[in-house]
Write an enzyme that holds these catalytic residues in place. Structure first.
Site, PDB file in Angstrom:
ATOM      1  N   GLU A  29       0.819  -1.218   0.000  1.00  7.58           N
ATOM      2  CA  GLU A  29       0.000   0.000   0.000  1.00  7.58           C
ATOM      3  C   GLU A  29       0.851   1.266   0.000  1.00  7.58           C
ATOM      4  O   GLU A  29       0.395   2.331   0.395  1.00  7.58           O
ATOM      5  CB  GLU A  29      -0.933  -0.019   1.207  1.00  7.58           C
ATOM      6  CG  GLU A  29      -1.879  -1.202   1.221  1.00  7.58           C
ATOM      7  CD  GLU A  29      -2.749  -1.239   2.462  1.00  7.58           C
ATOM      8  OE1 GLU A  29      -3.605  -0.355   2.599  1.00  7.58           O
ATOM      9  OE2 GLU A  29      -2.566  -2.144   3.296  1.00  7.58           O
ATOM     10  N   SER A 159      -6.479  -2.230   1.514  1.00 11.62           N
ATOM     11  CA  SER A 159      -6.682  -1.506   0.249  1.00 11.62           C
ATOM     12  C   SER A 159      -7.084  -2.409  -0.906  1.00 11.62           C
ATOM     13  O   SER A 159      -6.727  -2.169  -2.058  1.00 11.62           O
ATOM     14  CB  SER A 159      -5.423  -0.707  -0.129  1.00 11.62           C
ATOM     15  OG  SER A 159      -5.196   0.324   0.787  1.00 11.62           O
ATOM     16  N   TYR A 225      -9.716   4.326  -4.987  1.00  9.71           N
ATOM     17  CA  TYR A 225      -8.642   5.304  -5.097  1.00  9.71           C
ATOM     18  C   TYR A 225      -8.558   6.040  -6.431  1.00  9.71           C
ATOM     19  O   TYR A 225      -7.837   7.034  -6.526  1.00  9.71           O
ATOM     20  CB  TYR A 225      -7.293   4.613  -4.835  1.00  9.71           C
ATOM     21  CG  TYR A 225      -7.214   4.011  -3.460  1.00  9.71           C
ATOM     22  CD1 TYR A 225      -7.218   4.813  -2.325  1.00  9.71           C
ATOM     23  CD2 TYR A 225      -7.162   2.635  -3.285  1.00  9.71           C
ATOM     24  CE1 TYR A 225      -7.161   4.271  -1.059  1.00  9.71           C
ATOM     25  CE2 TYR A 225      -7.092   2.079  -2.023  1.00  9.71           C
ATOM     26  CZ  TYR A 225      -7.097   2.898  -0.919  1.00  9.71           C
ATOM     27  OH  TYR A 225      -7.045   2.349   0.336  1.00  9.71           O
ATOM     28  N   ARG A 263     -11.165   3.114  11.454  1.00 14.45           N
ATOM     29  CA  ARG A 263     -12.364   2.983  10.629  1.00 14.45           C
ATOM     30  C   ARG A 263     -12.811   1.538  10.643  1.00 14.45           C
ATOM     31  O   ARG A 263     -11.986   0.618  10.533  1.00 14.45           O
ATOM     32  CB  ARG A 263     -12.051   3.414   9.192  1.00 14.45           C
ATOM     33  CG  ARG A 263     -13.273   3.790   8.358  1.00 14.45           C
ATOM     34  CD  ARG A 263     -12.909   3.970   6.912  1.00 14.45           C
ATOM     35  NE  ARG A 263     -12.648   2.690   6.277  1.00 14.45           N
ATOM     36  CZ  ARG A 263     -11.596   2.418   5.532  1.00 14.45           C
ATOM     37  NH1 ARG A 263     -10.652   3.330   5.334  1.00 14.45           N
ATOM     38  NH2 ARG A 263     -11.443   1.220   4.981  1.00 14.45           N
ATOM     39  N   ASP A 265     -15.326  -1.224   8.825  1.00 13.22           N
ATOM     40  CA  ASP A 265     -16.142  -1.498   7.641  1.00 13.22           C
ATOM     41  C   ASP A 265     -17.252  -2.481   7.994  1.00 13.22           C
ATOM     42  O   ASP A 265     -17.011  -3.505   8.652  1.00 13.22           O
ATOM     43  CB  ASP A 265     -15.269  -2.074   6.526  1.00 13.22           C
ATOM     44  CG  ASP A 265     -14.242  -1.064   6.020  1.00 13.22           C
ATOM     45  OD1 ASP A 265     -14.459   0.141   6.231  1.00 13.22           O
ATOM     46  OD2 ASP A 265     -13.232  -1.485   5.430  1.00 13.22           O
ATOM     47  N   GLU A 278     -14.082  -5.564   8.677  1.00 11.22           N
ATOM     48  CA  GLU A 278     -12.696  -5.402   9.114  1.00 11.22           C
ATOM     49  C   GLU A 278     -12.490  -4.019   9.722  1.00 11.22           C
ATOM     50  O   GLU A 278     -13.350  -3.147   9.642  1.00 11.22           O
ATOM     51  CB  GLU A 278     -11.717  -5.620   7.962  1.00 11.22           C
ATOM     52  CG  GLU A 278     -11.873  -4.653   6.815  1.00 11.22           C
ATOM     53  CD  GLU A 278     -10.955  -4.994   5.641  1.00 11.22           C
ATOM     54  OE1 GLU A 278      -9.966  -4.269   5.454  1.00 11.22           O
ATOM     55  OE2 GLU A 278     -11.236  -5.984   4.932  1.00 11.22           O
ATOM     56  N   ASN A 280      -9.600  -0.746  10.036  1.00 13.96           N
ATOM     57  CA  ASN A 280      -8.419  -0.080   9.504  1.00 13.96           C
ATOM     58  C   ASN A 280      -7.901   0.859  10.587  1.00 13.96           C
ATOM     59  O   ASN A 280      -8.601   1.789  10.991  1.00 13.96           O
ATOM     60  CB  ASN A 280      -8.796   0.701   8.242  1.00 13.96           C
ATOM     61  CG  ASN A 280      -7.609   1.260   7.509  1.00 13.96           C
ATOM     62  OD1 ASN A 280      -6.680   1.782   8.113  1.00 13.96           O
ATOM     63  ND2 ASN A 280      -7.640   1.170   6.192  1.00 13.96           N
ATOM     64  N   GLY A 284      -6.886   5.807   5.326  1.00 12.29           N
ATOM     65  CA  GLY A 284      -6.368   6.663   4.272  1.00 12.29           C
ATOM     66  C   GLY A 284      -6.785   8.113   4.468  1.00 12.29           C
ATOM     67  O   GLY A 284      -7.836   8.404   5.033  1.00 12.29           O
TER      68      GLY A 284
END
Length: 327
Positions: A29, A159, A225, A263, A265, A278, A280, A284
């Site tokens: 990443e 990602s 992205y 974060r 999900d 999951e 994070n 990002g």
């Protein structure tokens, strides 16, 4: 449900000292991390913070040994040279250098999707059924056990790196080819048929949820992205449903020993309801990233968000001393 926006504790950028914005690294990443890092660096400097870019963990450790920085804003993504797997956190703990984001346990655990799901299941939190695929495992037998459709993905990447959407048995060919060259464990997870959400976490606050609506069939690397046609609806839900998804995300974050910011999900299955996917721990901070979008919904601009994240690296005594000087 209205979330109260946290406010900066003080205004003096000198309280942070020299800050290393850790970006890039050697994980899969790297490019996303570099873009995130540049954005964070610009935001901190715009607020007068003495912030400097550092590319990768070895460069950071060398600089810290020379006592060039007093704290670290970690915006590395991923593992094996990324900053989300607990290795960086352990080194910084040993050096006594404060840093943003989760500690050693939360970082290491949430980087591993399989172990995170095991913790959630032990806590009675909802997450899709899955199979753990060790190197050399029979992927087709696992797919038959779970039933198609499924996703196959590395347990310790982010990602959307190495993610395969399996709708028919023939789709397993590409996943098997990837598995043959990948040294780590893979996760095969039942596909949730329904809506996709993410919930940013800041301290004890769950930010407004975001419903993600990609133009294509699913939210892959391109949609995350590159594409400009992915829709982000914030808040993603209303009323009791919005309260429920924020509460679940915060419980999932805490269960995985995460802290600071991150974060979570979440998917909403048409039959089973909310399902955790999951965590994070170094989200990002690119132009397409989701935590800044949710923060804006409650009045926190990007520069203020970066300031607030960095504030979490300050010990209580430092904050108290700063408040006394301000008074």
């Amino acid at each position: 449900m209205t979330a109260a926006a946290p406010q900066p504790r003080f205004q003096d950028p000198a309280v942070f000292g020299r800050v290393a914005v850790l970006m890039g690294g050697t994980s899969a990443e790297r490019e996303v991390s570099l873009e995130s890092g540049r954005n964070v660096l610009d935001a901190l400097r715009a607020r007068g913070i003495d912030a400097h870019a550092v590319d990768g963990i070895p460069a950071l450790i060398a600089a810290l040994m020379d006592k060039r920085y007093e704290r670290v804003f970690n915006i590395l993504h991923g593992n094996r040279g990324g900053g989300e797997d607990g290795v960086l956190q352990g080194a910084l703990e040993a050096l006594g250098v404060p840093y943003t984001g989760s500690g050693v346990l939360g970082s290491a655990l949430s980087m591993d999707k399989i172990r995170t799901k095991q913790v959630w299941m032990s806590e009675g939190l909802p997450t899709p059924k899955f199979e753990r695929l060790r190197p050399g495992a029979d992927m087709r037998a696992a797919a038959r056990a779970l039933g198609l459709p499924v996703f196959v993905k590395p347990s310790c990447e982010g990602s959307s790196v190495g993610v395969f959407r399996i709708l028919a048995e023939s789709d397993l060919d590409a996943a098997e080819a990837f598995a043959a060259s990948y040294a780590g464990e893979l996760l095969m997870e039942q596909m949730v048929i329904g809506e996709e959400f993410t919930v940013g976490i800041f301290g004890d606050l769950a930010l407004p949820s975001i419903r993600i609506v990609p133009a294509g069939e699913w939210y892959d690397y391109h949609a995350k992205y590159i594409a400009d046609d992915t829709q982000y609806l914030c808040p993603g839900l209303e009323g009791d449903d919005e309260t429920a998804i924020r509460d679940l995300a915060l419980r999932a974050f805490r269960a995985a020993a995460c802290s600071g910011w991150g974060r979570v999900d979440v998917m909403r299955d048409r039959r089973l309801g909310l399902q955790l996917i999951e965590i994070n721990t170094a989200p990002g901070m690119t132009s397409h990233s989701l935590v800044p979008k949710a923060a804006r919904q409650i009045g926190i601009d990007f520069e203020t968000l970066c300031w607030l994240v960095l504030e979490n690296t300050l010990a209580d005594k430092t904050l108290a001393d700063a408040e006394v000087r301000r008074e």
